[in-house]
Design a protein around this motif. Structure first.
Motif, PDB file in Angstrom:
ATOM      1  N   GLY A 217       0.813  -1.207   0.000  1.00 14.90           N
ATOM      2  CA  GLY A 217       0.000   0.000   0.000  1.00 14.90           C
ATOM      3  C   GLY A 217       0.847   1.257   0.000  1.00 14.90           C
ATOM      4  O   GLY A 217       0.531   2.238  -0.691  1.00 14.90           O
ATOM      5  N   ALA A 218       1.947   1.252   0.748  1.00 15.62           N
ATOM      6  CA  ALA A 218       2.828   2.419   0.803  1.00 15.62           C
ATOM      7  C   ALA A 218       3.501   2.666  -0.535  1.00 15.62           C
ATOM      8  O   ALA A 218       3.616   3.816  -0.988  1.00 15.62           O
ATOM      9  CB  ALA A 218       3.880   2.226   1.890  1.00 15.62           C
ATOM     10  N   LEU A 219       3.930   1.600  -1.199  1.00 13.08           N
ATOM     11  CA  LEU A 219       4.569   1.755  -2.500  1.00 13.08           C
ATOM     12  C   LEU A 219       3.583   2.287  -3.536  1.00 13.08           C
ATOM     13  O   LEU A 219       3.913   3.175  -4.340  1.00 13.08           O
ATOM     14  CB  LEU A 219       5.158   0.418  -2.964  1.00 13.08           C
ATOM     15  CG  LEU A 219       5.870   0.430  -4.303  1.00 13.08           C
ATOM     16  CD1 LEU A 219       7.023   1.423  -4.307  1.00 13.08           C
ATOM     17  CD2 LEU A 219       6.375  -0.967  -4.654  1.00 13.08           C
ATOM     18  N   ILE A 220       2.363   1.770  -3.516  1.00  8.13           N
ATOM     19  CA  ILE A 220       1.340   2.244  -4.445  1.00  8.13           C
ATOM     20  C   ILE A 220       1.035   3.722  -4.192  1.00  8.13           C
ATOM     21  O   ILE A 220       0.957   4.525  -5.127  1.00  8.13           O
ATOM     22  CB  ILE A 220       0.057   1.394  -4.321  1.00  8.13           C
ATOM     23  CG1 ILE A 220       0.294  -0.018  -4.880  1.00  8.13           C
ATOM     24  CG2 ILE A 220      -1.112   2.058  -5.048  1.00  8.13           C
ATOM     25  CD1 ILE A 220      -0.869  -0.969  -4.674  1.00  8.13           C
ATOM     26  N   GLU A 221       0.876   4.085  -2.921  1.00 11.74           N
ATOM     27  CA  GLU A 221       0.537   5.469  -2.598  1.00 11.74           C
ATOM     28  C   GLU A 221       1.653   6.425  -3.027  1.00 11.74           C
ATOM     29  O   GLU A 221       1.391   7.479  -3.618  1.00 11.74           O
ATOM     30  CB  GLU A 221       0.265   5.602  -1.107  1.00 11.74           C
ATOM     31  CG  GLU A 221      -0.181   6.989  -0.690  1.00 11.74           C
ATOM     32  CD  GLU A 221      -0.854   7.008   0.669  1.00 11.74           C
ATOM     33  OE1 GLU A 221      -0.525   7.877   1.472  1.00 11.74           O
ATOM     34  OE2 GLU A 221      -1.724   6.138   0.918  1.00 11.74           O
ATOM     35  N   GLU A 222       2.883   6.060  -2.744  1.00 11.61           N
ATOM     36  CA  GLU A 222       4.023   6.909  -3.108  1.00 11.61           C
ATOM     37  C   GLU A 222       4.116   7.067  -4.628  1.00 11.61           C
ATOM     38  O   GLU A 222       4.353   8.162  -5.136  1.00 11.61           O
ATOM     39  CB  GLU A 222       5.312   6.300  -2.563  1.00 11.61           C
ATOM     40  CG  GLU A 222       6.556   7.095  -2.895  1.00 11.61           C
ATOM     41  CD  GLU A 222       7.814   6.441  -2.368  1.00 11.61           C
ATOM     42  OE1 GLU A 222       8.907   6.834  -2.799  1.00 11.61           O
ATOM     43  OE2 GLU A 222       7.716   5.523  -1.522  1.00 11.61           O
TER      44      GLU A 222
END
Length: 331
Positions: free
Chosen positions: A310-315
């Motif tokens: 989720g963090a990679l997608i958001e970034e």
């Protein structure tokens, strides 16, 4: 608990595939379904043998008191539905992506922890026997140190099969969140610590990413070459390359029947398990096991993996400029 009583939110394609999978699990019972349209909900319910439909998800939870809830509504609705179920202590399996952003993700994880209630993001791929076998080969060192992952989930639906909400920012959609998340999950299965550098490119439809390509670099020199698209078709297999051999998962890696291990000396080992219906039965069985064991998360796809992906997608979406006011308003 002899049987696990489920309710389903949604009556679309994925909900139907899930219900087909339920038919292959002897201790799974469909208690009711919720839909914006009572007629649609009743048709779905009768089709899968339960006959109970609601237009209000909360009312369904209160009246049916299920053992588990499956969320298969559009992305931007997941958060509200998940919180409603968890607040009542009802275990949840939510379609991916589970929520819209990291703030929502931490909120649902905290709620699950506070309520001591099971929660899983629906990465069904991890539950297929062929994927479990490939993962075991990697963990046993059969291919040596992993060096590279190649995985792209690219589709080009016919106009009559296209679901327009998947291409709209108002539904927190896009290729990376819808299909690319499977490619990312393959990379994190092989390289669980995550990348040290990320490079990406995408084609926009004017609102969200219609297609993307990504390179992830890892500390030990490993790399993942990933993609996802709504406008093209490519090789649907995943290839995992190591110092001593390689693994190919397919024919479509997100719901595979086969994993093939080929060592550098040419020795080949093949694992195959075909399955009836949609294959969702493996994920359903995993949820059943977790509920009966009283654990809060599945070891096949953990909360920490949901966080990292989720963090990679958001970034990445922020870098693309498509994570903006609509997403902020959902926080």
């Amino acid at each position: 608990m002899n049987q696990i009583k489920w309710v389903i939110a949604g009556t679309g394609y994925i909900a139907n595939e899930f219900a087909k999978g339920m038919g292959e699990v002897k201790d799974a019972v469909l208690a009711a379904v919720s839909s914006r349209s009572f007629e649609s909900g009743l048709h779905f319910a009768e089709k899968y043998g339960c006959g109970k439909a609601y237009t209000d998800f909360g009312e369904m939870l209160e009246k049916e008191k299920p053992d588990a809830a499956y969320i298969a509504v559009p992305n931007d609705c997941h958060y509200t539905y998940i919180m409603e179920a968890l607040e009542r202590g009802i275990p949840v399996l939510s379609e991916k992506p589970m929520v819209d952003n990291l703030v929502q993700l931490e909120a649902v994880l905290k709620k699950a922890e506070d309520k001591k209630t099971f929660l899983m993001e629906g990465m069904w791929t991890r539950c297929f026997p062929a994927v479990k076998e490939a993962r075991a080969w990697i963990e046993k060192g059969r291919i040596g140190r992993p060096l590279a992952v190649h995985a792209s989930f690219n589709i080009k639906p016919a106009p009559e099969d296209w679901q327009p909400w998947k291409g709209g920012i108002q539904h927190a959609a896009g290729a990376m969140r819808d299909v690319g998340i499977y490619s990312l999950a393959m990379a994190y299965m092989v390289f669980p610590d995550g990348p040290v550098n990320t490079y990406s490119t995408m084609k926009s439809n004017g609102e969200v990413d219609e297609s993307f390509h990504m390179l992830l670099e890892y500390e030990d020199g490993g790399a993942a070459f990933l993609g996802g698209a709504f406008n093209q078709v490519s090789n649907p297999q995943t290839e995992i390359v190591g110092e001593e051999g390689r693994i190919v998962i397919g024919p479509e890696f997100w719901h595979p029947t086969t994993s093939t291990l080929t060592l550098n000396d040419g020795t080949t080992e093949k694992y195959m398990e075909t399955y009836p219906a949609s294959g969702f039965q493996y994920e359903i069985q995993e949820v059943h096991e977790c509920i009966r064991e009283g654990v809060l998360e599945s070891p096949q796809f953990t909360w920490e993996e949901s966080r990292k992906i989720g963090a990679l997608i958001e970034e990445t979406r922020k870098e693309w400029g498509i994570f903006y006011e609509a997403d902020e308003e959902r926080r």
